[in-house]
Design a protein around this motif. Sequence first.
Motif, PDB file in Angstrom:
ATOM      1  N   LEU A 285     -12.851  -7.961  -1.875  1.00 38.21           N
ATOM      2  CA  LEU A 285     -11.483  -8.441  -2.024  1.00 38.21           C
ATOM      3  C   LEU A 285     -10.508  -7.271  -2.112  1.00 38.21           C
ATOM      4  O   LEU A 285     -10.723  -6.318  -2.876  1.00 38.21           O
ATOM      5  N   HIS A 286      -9.435  -7.398  -1.349  1.00 38.15           N
ATOM      6  CA  HIS A 286      -8.367  -6.395  -1.386  1.00 38.15           C
ATOM      7  C   HIS A 286      -7.061  -7.143  -1.642  1.00 38.15           C
ATOM      8  O   HIS A 286      -6.639  -7.968  -0.829  1.00 38.15           O
ATOM      9  N   LEU A 287      -6.447  -6.863  -2.767  1.00 38.37           N
ATOM     10  CA  LEU A 287      -5.218  -7.535  -3.165  1.00 38.37           C
ATOM     11  C   LEU A 287      -4.004  -6.692  -2.823  1.00 38.37           C
ATOM     12  O   LEU A 287      -4.004  -5.475  -3.028  1.00 38.37           O
ATOM     13  N   ILE A 288      -2.977  -7.339  -2.318  1.00 39.45           N
ATOM     14  CA  ILE A 288      -1.711  -6.684  -2.012  1.00 39.45           C
ATOM     15  C   ILE A 288      -0.597  -7.534  -2.605  1.00 39.45           C
ATOM     16  O   ILE A 288      -0.532  -8.745  -2.352  1.00 39.45           O
ATOM     17  N   GLY A 289       0.260  -6.908  -3.399  1.00 42.87           N
ATOM     18  CA  GLY A 289       1.354  -7.658  -3.991  1.00 42.87           C
ATOM     19  C   GLY A 289       2.284  -6.766  -4.776  1.00 42.87           C
ATOM     20  O   GLY A 289       2.014  -5.578  -4.995  1.00 42.87           O
ATOM     21  N   PRO A 290       3.402  -7.316  -5.250  1.00 41.76           N
ATOM     22  CA  PRO A 290       4.401  -6.516  -5.955  1.00 41.76           C
ATOM     23  C   PRO A 290       3.956  -6.112  -7.353  1.00 41.76           C
ATOM     24  O   PRO A 290       3.218  -6.845  -8.023  1.00 41.76           O
ATOM     25  N   GLU A 291       4.423  -4.967  -7.784  1.00 38.50           N
ATOM     26  CA  GLU A 291       4.129  -4.498  -9.136  1.00 38.50           C
ATOM     27  C   GLU A 291       4.577  -5.506 -10.176  1.00 38.50           C
ATOM     28  O   GLU A 291       3.908  -5.719 -11.191  1.00 38.50           O
ATOM     29  N   SER A 292       5.698  -6.158  -9.932  1.00 32.50           N
ATOM     30  CA  SER A 292       6.271  -7.088 -10.902  1.00 32.50           C
ATOM     31  C   SER A 292       5.405  -8.321 -11.136  1.00 32.50           C
ATOM     32  O   SER A 292       5.558  -9.005 -12.146  1.00 32.50           O
ATOM     33  N   ALA A 293       4.494  -8.630 -10.201  1.00 36.31           N
ATOM     34  CA  ALA A 293       3.649  -9.825 -10.321  1.00 36.31           C
ATOM     35  C   ALA A 293       2.204  -9.484 -10.667  1.00 36.31           C
ATOM     36  O   ALA A 293       1.364 -10.379 -10.729  1.00 36.31           O
ATOM     37  N   ALA A 294       1.934  -8.203 -10.894  1.00 38.26           N
ATOM     38  CA  ALA A 294       0.556  -7.762 -11.119  1.00 38.26           C
ATOM     39  C   ALA A 294       0.270  -7.584 -12.605  1.00 38.26           C
ATOM     40  O   ALA A 294       1.175  -7.489 -13.434  1.00 38.26           O
ATOM     41  N   ASP A 295      -1.020  -7.554 -12.941  1.00 42.75           N
ATOM     42  CA  ASP A 295      -1.458  -7.250 -14.300  1.00 42.75           C
ATOM     43  C   ASP A 295      -2.800  -6.545 -14.215  1.00 42.75           C
ATOM     44  O   ASP A 295      -3.436  -6.483 -13.155  1.00 42.75           O
ATOM     45  N   ASP A 296      -3.251  -5.998 -15.339  1.00 45.99           N
ATOM     46  CA  ASP A 296      -4.481  -5.211 -15.343  1.00 45.99           C
ATOM     47  C   ASP A 296      -5.699  -6.038 -14.955  1.00 45.99           C
ATOM     48  O   ASP A 296      -6.665  -5.512 -14.395  1.00 45.99           O
ATOM     49  N   GLY A 297      -5.652  -7.355 -15.230  1.00 40.87           N
ATOM     50  CA  GLY A 297      -6.808  -8.187 -14.920  1.00 40.87           C
ATOM     51  C   GLY A 297      -7.128  -8.275 -13.442  1.00 40.87           C
ATOM     52  O   GLY A 297      -8.277  -8.523 -13.064  1.00 40.87           O
ATOM     53  N   LEU A 298      -6.139  -8.045 -12.590  1.00 40.18           N
ATOM     54  CA  LEU A 298      -6.378  -8.121 -11.149  1.00 40.18           C
ATOM     55  C   LEU A 298      -7.355  -7.052 -10.685  1.00 40.18           C
ATOM     56  O   LEU A 298      -8.128  -7.266  -9.752  1.00 40.18           O
ATOM     57  N   ARG A 299      -7.318  -5.891 -11.309  1.00 30.99           N
ATOM     58  CA  ARG A 299      -8.199  -4.798 -10.872  1.00 30.99           C
ATOM     59  C   ARG A 299      -9.664  -5.115 -11.151  1.00 30.99           C
ATOM     60  O   ARG A 299     -10.557  -4.596 -10.482  1.00 30.99           O
ATOM     61  N   ASP A 300      -9.915  -5.983 -12.138  1.00 32.59           N
ATOM     62  CA  ASP A 300     -11.295  -6.384 -12.409  1.00 32.59           C
ATOM     63  C   ASP A 300     -11.792  -7.407 -11.396  1.00 32.59           C
ATOM     64  O   ASP A 300     -12.998  -7.615 -11.263  1.00 32.59           O
ATOM     65  N   LEU A 301     -10.868  -8.039 -10.685  1.00 34.34           N
ATOM     66  CA  LEU A 301     -11.236  -9.084  -9.727  1.00 34.34           C
ATOM     67  C   LEU A 301     -11.482  -8.545  -8.328  1.00 34.34           C
ATOM     68  O   LEU A 301     -12.173  -9.175  -7.535  1.00 34.34           O
ATOM     69  N   ALA A 302     -10.863  -7.416  -7.994  1.00 33.09           N
ATOM     70  CA  ALA A 302     -10.832  -6.972  -6.598  1.00 33.09           C
ATOM     71  C   ALA A 302     -11.447  -5.597  -6.433  1.00 33.09           C
ATOM     72  O   ALA A 302     -11.584  -4.828  -7.388  1.00 33.09           O
ATOM     73  N   ASP A 303     -11.816  -5.295  -5.199  1.00 32.06           N
ATOM     74  CA  ASP A 303     -12.313  -3.966  -4.872  1.00 32.06           C
ATOM     75  C   ASP A 303     -11.168  -2.959  -4.764  1.00 32.06           C
ATOM     76  O   ASP A 303     -11.370  -1.765  -4.961  1.00 32.06           O
ATOM     77  N   SER A 304      -9.983  -3.474  -4.439  1.00 28.84           N
ATOM     78  CA  SER A 304      -8.813  -2.602  -4.407  1.00 28.84           C
ATOM     79  C   SER A 304      -7.567  -3.450  -4.657  1.00 28.84           C
ATOM     80  O   SER A 304      -7.547  -4.636  -4.332  1.00 28.84           O
ATOM     81  N   VAL A 305      -6.568  -2.840  -5.259  1.00 22.64           N
ATOM     82  CA  VAL A 305      -5.285  -3.484  -5.494  1.00 22.64           C
ATOM     83  C   VAL A 305      -4.195  -2.542  -5.029  1.00 22.64           C
ATOM     84  O   VAL A 305      -4.086  -1.419  -5.532  1.00 22.64           O
ATOM     85  N   THR A 306      -3.421  -2.982  -4.057  1.00 22.45           N
ATOM     86  CA  THR A 306      -2.303  -2.188  -3.543  1.00 22.45           C
ATOM     87  C   THR A 306      -1.014  -2.821  -4.033  1.00 22.45           C
ATOM     88  O   THR A 306      -0.722  -3.982  -3.694  1.00 22.45           O
ATOM     89  N   LEU A 307      -0.265  -2.084  -4.840  1.00 20.29           N
ATOM     90  CA  LEU A 307       0.961  -2.613  -5.414  1.00 20.29           C
ATOM     91  C   LEU A 307       2.174  -2.150  -4.617  1.00 20.29           C
ATOM     92  O   LEU A 307       2.264  -0.986  -4.217  1.00 20.29           O
TER      93      LEU A 307
END
Length: 636
Positions: free
Chosen positions: A507-529
């Motif tokens: 999983l690779h997540l892409i989204g705005p910093e304003s809608a992100a939280d630390d828990g997303l990084r535990d869900l995905a292989d990468s998070v691009t803010l």
Amino acid sequence: MSDQPHLLYLAWGFPPAAKSCVYRKLATANAFVRSGWKVTVVTLTESAWRREQGLDASLSSLVDPRIEIHRLPLYREDFETDIRTYSELRAHQPGRWLKQHRKGDVEQFPEVVFGRWHDQLIEAVREIHDAMETPPDLLLTSASPYTFFAPALDLYQRNGLPYVIDYRDAWAIDILRDRPAFAPDSRAGLFEQELVEHATEAWFVNRPIRDAYAGLYPEAADRMHIARNGSDIAIGTNRIHHRTPNPEDGLTFGFLGTVTFDAHRMRALCEGWRLAREENEVLRRSRLVFRGHLGSGSALGTNAQAAVIDEYAEHGVSFGGPVAKADTAAVYESWDALVLCLVGGKYVTSGKVFDYVSTGLPIMSAHEWDHAATEILDGYPLWVRNDGVDAEDLAEAYVETVDRVLSATDADRDAAKRHADQFERYAQLQPAVDRLTEKFAPGLVDTELDAAALAPLESSPRGEDFHTESVASPHARGEQVVLMFTVPVPDVVRSQMRRIRDNGGRLHLIGPESAADDGLRDLADSVTLLSRPTNAVPVEGPLRKGSPRWARVVAQNTVQRAFVRRQVAKHGLPHGWWISTRRSTEAMRHLRDATVLTALDQGAVYPIWNAARLNAHAPAINGIGPTLDELGLGRG
């Protein structure tokens, strides 16, 4: 007329569609064919049902193999989740697109959503009729949608074919708000007047609706009949083994069916459960389980009601996914009590109540006091009637149901099961079938029918056109799934994302910093803010204030911000998020390398729509539920 009467049956929902209306239409078709009729069913193609609430393959074995089925490619475009098929307007401004789409719904026929099918449906039914070797003697059409009534009147006017209209509920009455649905001189009103005038019969599921229609059309009152829904006891719901309740381990309360009530009612159910757990020690160890269908289209399994369930997970509330009709008895057998949550009032019987009463389990009502379902529940020995539908009233009902579960005897349960015998589904329909058989084929020998008519058939010699479309095998392993979001990701969506990772997907997540939280990084292989589109464009290397380079960057950012503000003001924030995405080298790399592209919310549809133009091979999907379908992971 041939020796064998021929019925042309227009049945919008028919197996293997996973719709609650299917059971009535399945039993109706079977009852006619087993009473000596030739039956031809016209329904929708199976792929159309995939867009909505999916398929139940177990229903296919219940269809009498002598029934001929024609499947029409009529699709709900608003349920389309393939973003590649979207126009730019739909991708960019879904609300505006839907508003225009709804206007187009009623151009051909006065029914929102389905009216746009009118011309195509009329033409298709005419072609089927004209191609028949044995012309039909009678047409039966079942609502809703009411657009399916149109071919009945058309063939009557064109060919003189008699017809019966199975309203099930009511078109002219808003059965949820108890008020007229349209005026007598409206397009719908004028059509219905002509429809009822020429109908051989009209069927309704309960007396309040039938009597209301008799008042609207008194000249046709003697042709209006009640054909109730009923209990499908032949699949074994009345033969379940009742487990011994164990208050030390807690009890399991269950709801089984399509969730048609809104998020407000769902919250009342869950909050009432929480309050009851505070009061009752047994309930503190107990569980509230929802099974069935939640949401459709892009919101499949992740709608507002699902979010409420997820919110109360710490209080023992959960959603277990859909249940095949053939497996309902086993599900009931694993529960201690049933929660009957229904919308509407005196006009709404529902089909769910009939199966509930066949189980012999305690039933807790969670509906209005004057609901039509109370007529079916009256006399049921293990019924707990609620005082109201707010959380406090439901909490009292939960506590009372615990007492009913723990005090019920075997004799109570046996008496409760016997209560359902009077409501067996075929017994409800057979008088209507016999009446029409006597009218159109008086010499036909009566066929003895009982509940076994619904038992699964040993084989279905129909060929490939009958079998349900194959469900993809899980193939998430190795998939590079890019999930884009523009608002905070709900917990109910996160739980579905975990299923992809648990099955080997990346999983690779892409989204705005304003809608992100630390828990997303535990869900995905990468998070691009992503930064807000109006933020300054980042530069590499040191930048000394006052230097010529600093001055150029400041000037460029000033111009860029003004340009982006104008673009966002003109085209909306989704356009801005696509600008931010293009600025991110990491985000663009993931989008180009993805094997699946998914928009998790409406704001992410436009960026994914654009990304799909750069990545020509990856499916572009609206919603996490349809993404699970694409990966063969189902809808649980």
